[in-house]
Every structure is written in C-alpha cells, then in structure tokens.
Design an enzyme around this catalytic site. Structure first.
Site, mmCIF file in Angstrom:
data_model
loop_
_atom_site.group_PDB
_atom_site.id
_atom_site.type_symbol
_atom_site.label_atom_id
_atom_site.label_comp_id
_atom_site.label_asym_id
_atom_site.label_seq_id
_atom_site.Cartn_x
_atom_site.Cartn_y
_atom_site.Cartn_z
ATOM 1 N N GLU A 131 0.861 -1.192 0.000
ATOM 2 C CA GLU A 131 0.000 0.000 0.000
ATOM 3 C C GLU A 131 0.887 1.228 0.000
ATOM 4 O OE1 GLU A 131 -2.666 0.125 3.348
ATOM 5 O OE2 GLU A 131 -3.705 -1.692 2.716
ATOM 6 N N HIS A 149 -6.310 3.215 6.542
ATOM 7 C CA HIS A 149 -5.168 2.657 7.246
ATOM 8 C C HIS A 149 -4.258 3.793 7.676
ATOM 9 C CE1 HIS A 149 -5.175 -1.716 5.536
ATOM 10 N NE2 HIS A 149 -6.094 -1.514 6.453
#
Lengths: 300, 375
Positions: free
Chosen positions: A211, A248
């Site tokens: 990510e 996140h």
C-alpha cells in the site's frame, strides 16, 4: 517464527467476547490448537471447552503456548500485550486497530526486550492453509484458502482475502498468508515476512500486497532483489490523493516518500513483477513459477 | 487532530511551564484594537491549523491600535491553505536575540519518540535539516525510560546558546512531558526565542494529537481545530465512517482500507474517476445503510460499485444493510456488485432476490461496468 503452524499452541486474549468466541470457533474448526483463553472475570471457567485464566502469565504457567492472539479493544490493548510479552509469548498477533501510538511504541519496545515477535497491530492475522489460522481471516473457507506453493504478504485483510481467492480460483494454493497490518508502526515488516517465506521450503513464489505510505515496500524491494524465489506485487493506492489518510494509518503519502511511483519503481528495479489489478496476479504467478521451475531444472 | 497556535500555547505549553508571550484572541478588528491598548506593539497572527500563515500574509506587525485593527481586518476572512481565518491572536512583540527550534515527534519508522533541537530556528526545519543535517540534533527516546533534565543537558552539550542553556533544557524536558501526557504525535516550538531580557519564550507552537488517543484526551480534543472536511465528510465522521469526497463520478462502497483503495485504483485503470473513498471495514461493517446514503449524496455520482470481500466483515450483514437502504432510497444510479468471502452465499442470494441484480464474479468486471455506465 512468522509462519503459523499446526503444532503451535495458541492463547486467545479476550476469548469470551463476541468476536473472540466467533473467531475462536472458526480457528478450532480449522485445526488451530487453542489451549487457553484470558478472561479476568471468568478465570477458572471454560469457553468453547477451552480453560480460562485471569492473565496471559497465569495461562502460561498452567498450559504453555507459543502464540497469543488479541481480541482486545484499543484502550486495553497495551496492558494485554505487555502481559502476553512478559509471560514469554513468542508470537503475538495483535488484531486491534486504533491503538494510541505511544502505547504501540511501548508494546514494540517490550517485545524487543523479551524476544517476542509482534504481528500487527491492525493485522487480520496469519493463515497456513491445511494447518490452521489465527486472526480474523476466512482461513476456514476452502473456496478462498487452499494449500499450495504461494506465500502471500498483505497489509490489508480484505485485499489479502481477495488475492487468496483469486489464486485459489485459478487453481493455485497458498503456503502461508502473513497479514502484517495496516498501521504505520508494525512489529513485523514485509522484509521480515519475505525472509520467512524465502526460508520456507513449501513456498515457491511470493505475492506481496503493498500500500502507499511509509517506506516498507521500498525496503522490501531491496530484499526481494536477492531472493531466490520470484516475487509478484500489487500496490494499492495509485488513485488515492496525497495527504489524506486512507483508512489505514499507514496509508498516507506525505512529502516526497511513500507514493505509488516510488514503490512500483523500486519493486520493478528489483526484478519484482508489479501488476495493475488483483485479477492479473494468478497469471503472473503461473508465468513466474513455470519460469522458476525451468530455471531450477536447468541448474539441477 | 491539529490545534491552532493559541490553543496549543494556552491549553498545553503554558500549563506545562513553558513561557509564552502575552496575548489575546480576537474575533474582530475592534477587539484587536482594544487588545493593542493592553499589550502594546504587537504581532497580529491568523489562527489556522497550518504552517503556511506567514507566506500567505496571515502575520502582520502593528505599532498602534489603528494598525492592529487594520491588520486584523485584512487577515480575518482570508483563506489560508483552505482554512477560513475566523480569529487572530494579538501577541506582544519580543526583542529577539536568537531563534532556536525544539520539538518532540513520533518517529514511526523507528517506533519511538524523537526529541529534536536546532540553533537554526525560525525557518522550515525540513529545509534546514536537508541543507545542513548537522544543524539539527536528534535524541531518540526509549519510551519506558523517558527523557529528563539529564538527557536534555546531554543533548545540548557543546552548543553555544549564548546563556540560554538552562532555559532551553527546561523547555525540552517540558516538551517531552507534554508529548507523553497529552498523547501528542508532534509538539513543536519554532521559533523558540532567546530574548534580550534573558527570557526563553515560545513564539509559535504546533501540536498534533494522536487521533487514536482522543478517547483519553477528551478535554484537550475539545479545543482541537476542525478538519478541512466537506459537509458530507463531516456527516460521515458523525456516523463514525471514514469518508473522503473526490472529484470523479463513480461512487465506491467497499470494506477495508486496502480493498477500497484498490477499487479506486481499478476505476482509474479502466479510465474512470472515483467519486469518493469510503470503507466500512473493521467495526464499521454494520453501517452499510448510512454509508450508502453518503455515497449517493455526492453531486456527481453517475454509477456505483459495491465491492465486498469479507474477512472480518461479514458480507451478508453488509449486503443486508445496502439492500435495505436501496429499497428505502430508491436511487436512480446503476449499481454493480462484487461480493466474496465471509457470508458470500447469503449475500449474493440477497442481492439477487431483493434487487434482481447479479453480482459479478470478478471485481474488475463490476468496476468496468460501473465506469462504462458513468460515461
């Protein structure tokens, strides 16, 4: 010790909670050896037939375990982790999301001092198809996880599940799923997960699901460059605007580092095959696997 | 969560014993003029939670009450870095001998606090650090051992601070105490001024509170600055949903941060533009109905992709919420589903039965259909 094994004995902290009970039942059905649970209020009783103790330390004294998994809310997570670490837990799987940052620092420092490996926080857990799982993954679902040769490393549980599903649908099983967690400060990095899969005999190829945010994928690229096994990667967050926290805590791009281009560039330079969509992963794995087997065949 | 300068100074610095200039928070030019008569020659400073105030013209000097009122008039109503200026801080002007930099920050890569000090204060510390790395001293802290007077003095050893050594050491120690007690991610004084009269004074202060620690810092958090959120984004935050509006036309509803980002990426891959980021993973997976309401609230949404892959989140629970909301809202935009993982069979059956829609086998196909429909 990063890959979960059937031989591992497991403590569940927060076993009597709704989620703790729900997932412990799935883990047990999948073959996971849950030997004890922690529930200060119900010490001495059992839940799902598993004996309950007042603390991780008390459980360790009575029924030793190697792995502890935390179903504990953020405000209580630090103390639960310190309890498990001081008790001598070797592998602590911390599922909790939104733990205050300074509590996480204290957990990681204590873990380092006691030789405990922390997975997470904010991990979905570990799955070893055919052996068991710890965490909140559909490790018990054979449509998603099947034994096989591919190790999967993912910050995200939902995306990791999709990748495993895509592999299984293409007839490619998994040797291990390692959820490293979506937080900025995690106890186990992709480099350490890659290292474990490089050493694992059953793993023939690795899928790294990264990510945006931080520099863990760039560091993983450096390690992947000297691995003997092929690595295929997907990096989420290409279309995410910079400066925004995308759910996140780790997925935020600030300043110059941590962006999609930097991560893809570093991975490709290291010989990692980076795909554009999750659907392309099984094909890429097949191509690299047959290439790798030809290569090892020609060497042998 | 960020704080305006006056809040960081009065709610945190000053309470921890760090000296701050005399000042007054003003909401109008009249108030600024009146404050001048109390304070004297002053600086008029825009109160917005961003570091770009000076360059944007949000900080002006005033030599008279009239000048203070004029400066306040010019600054109030400005927008700096997207924040409207609603308050100015009128502060005494200090006779500065030297400007230092002091901060405590969470070093995420190393998982520990980091105390920073530089004799080159007053400018962008990242520039200073890049230009002359040796000008910034860094002291990593083991969080269970802490950072006290001894560590502060050791950190300053060998630096010529023109006699401000003891004052600066006390500030560093206080900053670390603040960092720990207030769950800060960053507490920064720039510049930390050494004045001709011998005082050490915090001229500016930046404070970031760890969002995950708000539950145990409720009092401090109530003094925090609002985010640059749109009305819909605020609406989402009130319902406990992480929602970000974007400028595209394909609405996104997915579970989990990773899967949601990936859905946006695949929209882009097929030449479309996502209208939002919205994930209902983690504990939020039961809020599908509120979530759908938000996504459809975006002005430019022409199609919607709903992408569920259940690990922790149960797709049957999410699908039930979405289908119920859909029946209630009766939206006109076309919707495309992809559903896999925990609870998949029930979820797929539910969507088929109640909406008459067949979910796609691959998320890429659902996304492509949504992108095509939005054209």
């Amino acid at each position: 010790m990063i890959i979960f094994r059937r031989s591992h004995r497991v403590l569940v902290q927060g076993l009597t909670g709704k989620q703790g009970t729900f997932w412990a039942e799935k883990m047990i059905a999948c073959g996971t050896r849950i030997v004890a649970g922690v529930s200060p209020k119900r010490a001495g009783e059992t839940q799902l037939g598993v004996p309950l103790f007042a603390s991780a330390a008390a459980a360790m004294a009575a029924l030793p375990y190697e792995v502890a998994v935390m179903f504990i809310p953020p405000a209580a997570a630090k103390n639960a982790a310190l309890d498990a670490i001081a008790a001598g837990t070797r592998l602590l799987v911390c599922l909790t999301e939104h733990i205050p940052g300074q509590d996480v620092m204290a957990m990681h420092l204590a873990a380092r001092r006691h030789g405990t490996r922390i997975i997470g926080p904010n991990t979905a857990g570990l799955v070893t198809p055919g052996e068991g799982f710890v965490g909140i993954m559909p490790g018990h679902n054979p449509n998603i996880f099947r034994p096989g040769p591919v190790g999967v490393i993912s910050r995200s549980g939902s995306l990791g599940t999709l990748i495993a599903l895509n592999l299984t649908r293409a007839g490619i099983g998994q040797s291990a799923f390692i959820g490293i967690g979506g937080d900025a400060m995690v106890g186990t990095t992709p480099v350490e997960a890659l290292c474990a899969l490089e050493e694992d005999e059953r793993t023939k190829a690795v899928v790294l699901v990264g990510e945006i945010g931080g520099s863990m994928e760039e560091e993983a690229a450096e390690y992947a460059a000297q691995m003997s096994k092929p690595v295929i990667a997907f990096v989420a967050g290409r279309a995410s605007p910079p400066g925004k926290k995308m759910g996140h805590a780790g997925a935020i791009v600030t300043g110059s580092g941590g962006g999609y281009a930097s991560k893809r560039g570093a991975l490709e330079k290291a010989g990692v095959l980076v795909v554009d969509t999750p659907r392309e992963i099984p094909g890429a794995v097949s191509r690299r696997l047959s290439h790798a087997s030809v290569m090892s065949g020609s060497r042998g | 969560m960020n704080f305006e300068e006056h809040a960081a100074k009065t709610k945190v610095l000053s309470l921890a014993g760090v000296p701050i200039p005399r000042g007054k928070l003003c909401l109008s030019p009249q108030e600024a003029g009146a404050a001048f008569r109390e304070i004297g020659p002053c600086v008029v400073k825009a109160q917005v939670p961003t570091g770009k105030r000076g360059k944007a013209g949000g900080i002006k000097k005033a030599e008279s009450a009239a000048e203070a009122a004029l400066a306040a008039q010019a600054i109030l109503g400005m927008a700096i870095d997207g924040y409207p200026v609603e308050r100015v801080l009128i502060e005494e002007r200090a006779e500065i001998l030297r400007e230092f930099y002091a901060a405590v920050v969470s070093d995420a890569a190393e998982c520990r606090p980091l105390v920073l000090f530089s004799t080159e204060g007053g400018m962008d510390i990242e520039e200073t650090s890049a230009r002359q790395p040796q000008a910034v001293r860094r002291c990593p802290v083991e969080i269970d051992r802490g950072f006290g007077g001894e560590e502060a003095r050791a950190m300053l050893a060998g630096l010529d601070l023109s006699g401000a050594e003891a004052g600066v050491a006390a500030v560093l120690e206080a900053l670390y105490t603040i960092y720990r007690e207030r769950d800060a991610e960053l507490i920064e004084i720039n510049p930390l001024a050494f004045l001709k009269d011998g005082r050490v004074l915090a001229l500016d202060c930046k404070l970031t509170l760890d969002d995950a620690a708000v539950f145990r810092q409720a009092e401090l958090a109530s003094a925090g600055a609002g985010d640059k959120a749109t009305e819909l984004e605020r609406c989402g935050a009130e319902r406990g949903l992480k929602f970000i509006e974007l400028d595209g036309n394909v609405g996104v509803l997915a579970n989990g941060a990773g899967l949601t980002m990936t859905t946006m990426d695949v929209i882009r891959h097929f030449g479309g533009k996502p209208a939002n980021f919205l994930e209902i993973g983690g504990e939020a997976y039961t809020k599908a109905e509120a979530a759908l309401d938000l996504v459809l609230g975006g002005a430019g949404v022409k199609s919607l992709v709903i992408n569920f892959c259940g690990a922790f989140a149960r797709t049957d629970v999410m699908a039930e919420g979405v289908v119920t909301a859909w029946e209630k809202l009766k939206p006109k935009v076309p919707v495309f589903f992809s559903i896999h993982g925990t609870g998949e069979d029930e979820a797929v059956a539910l969507v088929r039965r109640r909406l008459g829609i067949d979910p796609f086998d691959f998320m890429e196909d659902a996304v492509k259909a949504a992108v095509d429909a939005a054209r």
